[in-house]
Design a protein around this motif. Structure first.
Motif, PDB file in Angstrom:
ATOM      1  N   ARG A 176      91.266 162.899  53.572  1.00 17.47           N
ATOM      2  CA  ARG A 176      91.620 163.827  54.049  1.00 17.47           C
ATOM      3  C   ARG A 176      90.522 164.915  54.412  1.00 17.47           C
ATOM      4  O   ARG A 176      89.504 164.562  54.858  1.00 17.47           O
ATOM      5  CB  ARG A 176      92.130 163.930  53.117  1.00 17.47           C
ATOM      6  CG  ARG A 176      90.670 165.199  51.804  1.00 17.47           C
ATOM      7  CD  ARG A 176      91.671 166.173  50.667  1.00 17.47           C
ATOM      8  NE  ARG A 176      91.114 166.950  50.014  1.00 17.47           N
ATOM      9  CZ  ARG A 176      90.035 166.746  49.408  1.00 17.47           C
ATOM     10  NH1 ARG A 176      89.151 164.948  48.983  1.00 17.47           N
ATOM     11  NH2 ARG A 176      89.112 167.337  48.443  1.00 17.47           N
ATOM     12  N   GLU A 178      89.444 168.884  55.462  1.00 18.16           N
ATOM     13  CA  GLU A 178      89.412 170.335  55.830  1.00 18.16           C
ATOM     14  C   GLU A 178      89.198 170.872  56.187  1.00 18.16           C
ATOM     15  O   GLU A 178      87.869 170.788  56.803  1.00 18.16           O
ATOM     16  CB  GLU A 178      89.411 170.593  53.962  1.00 18.16           C
ATOM     17  CG  GLU A 178      90.519 170.600  53.045  1.00 18.16           C
ATOM     18  CD  GLU A 178      89.834 170.673  51.323  1.00 18.16           C
ATOM     19  OE1 GLU A 178      88.830 171.381  51.343  1.00 18.16           O
ATOM     20  OE2 GLU A 178      90.819 170.381  50.347  1.00 18.16           O
ATOM     21  N   ASP A 277      98.226 178.916  56.486  1.00 14.80           N
ATOM     22  CA  ASP A 277      97.235 177.958  55.603  1.00 14.80           C
ATOM     23  C   ASP A 277      98.213 176.803  56.833  1.00 14.80           C
ATOM     24  O   ASP A 277      99.567 176.533  56.540  1.00 14.80           O
ATOM     25  CB  ASP A 277      97.886 177.778  54.017  1.00 14.80           C
ATOM     26  CG  ASP A 277      97.670 176.193  53.473  1.00 14.80           C
ATOM     27  OD1 ASP A 277      97.164 175.473  54.117  1.00 14.80           O
ATOM     28  OD2 ASP A 277      97.686 176.568  52.107  1.00 14.80           O
ATOM     29  N   GLU A 279      98.989 173.116  57.629  1.00 17.57           N
ATOM     30  CA  GLU A 279      98.922 170.799  57.134  1.00 17.57           C
ATOM     31  C   GLU A 279      99.880 170.506  58.318  1.00 17.57           C
ATOM     32  O   GLU A 279     100.603 170.938  58.645  1.00 17.57           O
ATOM     33  CB  GLU A 279      99.534 170.588  55.906  1.00 17.57           C
ATOM     34  CG  GLU A 279      98.626 171.191  54.437  1.00 17.57           C
ATOM     35  CD  GLU A 279      99.463 170.736  53.463  1.00 17.57           C
ATOM     36  OE1 GLU A 279      98.780 170.986  51.846  1.00 17.57           O
ATOM     37  OE2 GLU A 279     100.392 169.983  53.783  1.00 17.57           O
ATOM     38  N   TYR A 280      98.562 169.203  58.553  1.00 20.27           N
ATOM     39  CA  TYR A 280      99.037 168.254  59.374  1.00 20.27           C
ATOM     40  C   TYR A 280      99.424 166.779  58.974  1.00 20.27           C
ATOM     41  O   TYR A 280      98.382 166.788  57.789  1.00 20.27           O
ATOM     42  CB  TYR A 280      98.088 168.417  60.626  1.00 20.27           C
ATOM     43  CG  TYR A 280      97.791 169.500  61.146  1.00 20.27           C
ATOM     44  CD1 TYR A 280      98.462 170.117  62.909  1.00 20.27           C
ATOM     45  CD2 TYR A 280      97.029 170.739  60.858  1.00 20.27           C
ATOM     46  CE1 TYR A 280      98.881 171.220  62.915  1.00 20.27           C
ATOM     47  CE2 TYR A 280      96.436 171.429  62.176  1.00 20.27           C
ATOM     48  CZ  TYR A 280      97.420 171.985  62.892  1.00 20.27           C
ATOM     49  OH  TYR A 280      97.503 172.862  63.595  1.00 20.27           O
ATOM     50  N   THR A 281     100.211 165.969  58.846  1.00 21.29           N
ATOM     51  CA  THR A 281     100.230 164.769  58.483  1.00 21.29           C
ATOM     52  C   THR A 281     100.192 163.695  59.266  1.00 21.29           C
ATOM     53  O   THR A 281     100.970 163.609  60.113  1.00 21.29           O
ATOM     54  CB  THR A 281     101.578 164.236  57.271  1.00 21.29           C
ATOM     55  OG1 THR A 281     101.299 165.827  56.426  1.00 21.29           O
ATOM     56  CG2 THR A 281     101.003 163.388  57.003  1.00 21.29           C
ATOM     57  N   VAL A 287      95.540 164.200  55.800  1.00 22.81           N
ATOM     58  CA  VAL A 287      96.470 165.345  55.934  1.00 22.81           C
ATOM     59  C   VAL A 287      95.309 165.697  55.739  1.00 22.81           C
ATOM     60  O   VAL A 287      94.216 166.510  55.936  1.00 22.81           O
ATOM     61  CB  VAL A 287      97.246 165.134  54.474  1.00 22.81           C
ATOM     62  CG1 VAL A 287      96.933 167.235  54.857  1.00 22.81           C
ATOM     63  CG2 VAL A 287      98.104 165.080  54.569  1.00 22.81           C
ATOM     64  N   ARG A 289      94.125 169.799  56.729  1.00 16.94           N
ATOM     65  CA  ARG A 289      94.309 170.924  56.254  1.00 16.94           C
ATOM     66  C   ARG A 289      93.773 172.493  57.209  1.00 16.94           C
ATOM     67  O   ARG A 289      91.845 172.573  56.577  1.00 16.94           O
ATOM     68  CB  ARG A 289      94.784 171.715  54.502  1.00 16.94           C
ATOM     69  CG  ARG A 289      95.351 172.538  54.151  1.00 16.94           C
ATOM     70  CD  ARG A 289      95.131 172.944  52.881  1.00 16.94           C
ATOM     71  NE  ARG A 289      95.736 174.020  51.964  1.00 16.94           N
ATOM     72  CZ  ARG A 289      96.467 173.793  50.278  1.00 16.94           C
ATOM     73  NH1 ARG A 289      95.831 172.997  50.105  1.00 16.94           N
ATOM     74  NH2 ARG A 289      96.685 175.107  50.421  1.00 16.94           N
ATOM     75  N   ARG A 291      92.922 176.207  56.701  1.00 13.46           N
ATOM     76  CA  ARG A 291      92.901 177.266  56.417  1.00 13.46           C
ATOM     77  C   ARG A 291      92.546 178.730  56.661  1.00 13.46           C
ATOM     78  O   ARG A 291      91.005 178.507  56.982  1.00 13.46           O
ATOM     79  CB  ARG A 291      93.398 177.712  54.486  1.00 13.46           C
ATOM     80  CG  ARG A 291      93.669 176.631  53.910  1.00 13.46           C
ATOM     81  CD  ARG A 291      94.218 176.222  52.259  1.00 13.46           C
ATOM     82  NE  ARG A 291      92.745 175.512  52.257  1.00 13.46           N
ATOM     83  CZ  ARG A 291      92.872 174.887  51.269  1.00 13.46           C
ATOM     84  NH1 ARG A 291      92.958 175.662  50.069  1.00 13.46           N
ATOM     85  NH2 ARG A 291      91.376 173.781  50.552  1.00 13.46           N
ATOM     86  N   THR A 380     108.467 172.503  57.536  1.00 16.06           N
ATOM     87  CA  THR A 380     108.310 171.746  58.087  1.00 16.06           C
ATOM     88  C   THR A 380     108.748 171.058  59.138  1.00 16.06           C
ATOM     89  O   THR A 380     110.554 170.406  58.720  1.00 16.06           O
ATOM     90  CB  THR A 380     108.273 170.871  57.101  1.00 16.06           C
ATOM     91  OG1 THR A 380     107.508 171.307  55.563  1.00 16.06           O
ATOM     92  CG2 THR A 380     107.413 169.095  57.347  1.00 16.06           C
TER      93      THR A 380
END
Length: 407
Positions: A176, A178, A277, A279-281, A287, A289, A291, A380
């Motif tokens: 992941r 961040e 906030d 989130e990209y998948t 993922v 994220r 923020r 989403t």
């Protein structure tokens, strides 16, 4: 004043030799700076070009006479000033342009510059909409120009180093990412001041909708009004998400889904979100994220065998040996640059690729736009990065572009 009116003519103006067809080793790159307020002057753009032996600053363009006057002063009065950038593009002695305008002008000017055969440095975020980015990338490729997006973190050692660690598996399998950037600002409403006589407001608006003048729209805070930019998400997010793309090896692609929430503060003069906030998948399952936080901006990569966090001028890792990790034979070695503007000038002179071309800048800006659109729709969104369309979502796809005034 008329849009096409010449504002300043410096008697000391020199016509530089164009590089095309020029064999003289002393030839300089003839440069025009479009957008002479704030970042366009001072130490970065005009300040850099003015002091470079490789560049001759030929002209500047800006709809605000005060900005133009300052820009000409910063060029040591070697340049000619124009209200309308098209006068600047029409000059044969200008080889390249730096576009340092509000975001809503980027696409129009960049595409016009490419059509005129000028090399382009365009500040980030590259665009106001996703479709604009595709149009810029296509225009740059067709024209065969050296195009550099102003995502200058790519030209620093710490970000290159962090991305190479990720790309070469030094962290194990990437799990992941961040990202931390500052929240959007809040300002109490304030009455509009009289429009300055020095400003052609209609020209400043350009392709944006016609609205009454307000000093906060015309200042550097333009980025917090929807007609001109996408708030902190596009302003700071363009830098950090570009590094996410670089580290995940998705410069020519992007995520397959985005989820986002954001707060529009009551009573805020500005139109962009404050807290958010996102989130990209990605297709790999990773993922990313992003923020809002008052913590320092950073990109934090987490792998199965360690993690690395990077920001401007620093990098930290979960294992000390990661900071001295040596790339082995056959490793993924990313392009090296320690001077973002210099990298662009190299590309102009040598015909080499830039470290952040239009396609890369477009893809990073796209992530920013996806976040704002997910907040706007409140759901989403499934994204096809190859088609650059939302999947089975005509409502969201209609938001990928916006109407623009003819200018």
């Amino acid at each position: 004043m008329h849009r096409r009116e010449f504002l300043v003519r410096s008697a000391a103006s020199l016509a530089a030799l164009g590089l095309r067809g020029c064999s003289s080793p002393n030839a300089r790159i003839g440069l025009g700076v479009i957008g002479c307020g704030g970042f366009g002057t001072g130490a970065y753009h005009l300040g850099t070009y003015r002091d470079s032996p490789r560049v001759e600053v030929i002209a500047g363009a800006d709809p605000d006479a005060t900005h133009l006057e300052f820009g000409i002063h910063e060029s040591r009065r070697r340049a000619v000033g124009y209200r309308d950038y098209r006068e600047l593009l029409a000059r044969d002695d200008i080889d390249a342009v730096a576009i340092v305008t509000p975001d809503h002008w980027h696409a129009k000017i960049a595409i016009d510059a490419a059509a005129a055969g000028k090399h382009v440095y365009c500040e980030k975020p590259l665009t106001l909409t996703v479709t604009q980015g595709r149009a810029i990338a296509n225009a740059a490729a067709t024209a065969g120009i050296a195009f550099q997006t102003g995502s200058h973190q790519r030209s620093t050692e710490e970000f290159q180093r962090a991305c190479e660690l990720v790309r070469n598996g030094a962290l194990g399998a990437l799990q992941r990412v961040e990202v931390s950037i500052y929240p959007g600002p809040f300002a109490d409403p304030e009455p509009a001041l009289p429009q300055p006589d020095t400003l052609d407001w209609d020209l400043w608006l350009g392709p944006a909708p016609v609205v009454p003048y307000h000093q906060q729209r015309a200042a550097n805070t333009f980025r917090y009004f929807r007609d001109y930019s996408g708030g902190t998400i596009t302003d700071l997010g363009a830098h950090e998400l570009d590094i996410v793309q670089w580290g995940t090896g998705t410069d020519a692609s992007g995520p397959i889904a985005v989820r986002a929430t954001g707060t529009f503060a009551a009573g805020n003069l500005y139109e962009s979100v404050t807290d958010f906030d996102v989130e990209y998948t990605y297709a790999s399952g990773v993922v990313a994220r992003m923020r809002s936080s008052l913590d320092i901006w950073s990109v934090h990569f987490f792998g199965s065998d360690g993690d690395v966090r990077v920001g401007r001028g620093w990098m930290e890792a979960s294992r000390p040996e990661l900071l001295t990790y040596e790339l082995g034979s056959g490793a993924v070695a990313l392009e090296t640059s320690r001077d973002h503007i210099g990298n662009w000038l190299d590309a102009i002179e040598r015909g080499t690729p830039t470290i952040c071309p239009a396609e890369v800048g477009h893809r990073a800006a796209t992530l920013c736009h996806l976040a704002n659109l997910a907040i706007e729709t409140g759901r989403t969104l499934a994204w096809d990065p190859a088609a650059e369309q939302f999947v089975n979502d005509p409502e969201a796809n209609a938001l990928l572009s916006r109407p623009a005034r003819e200018v």
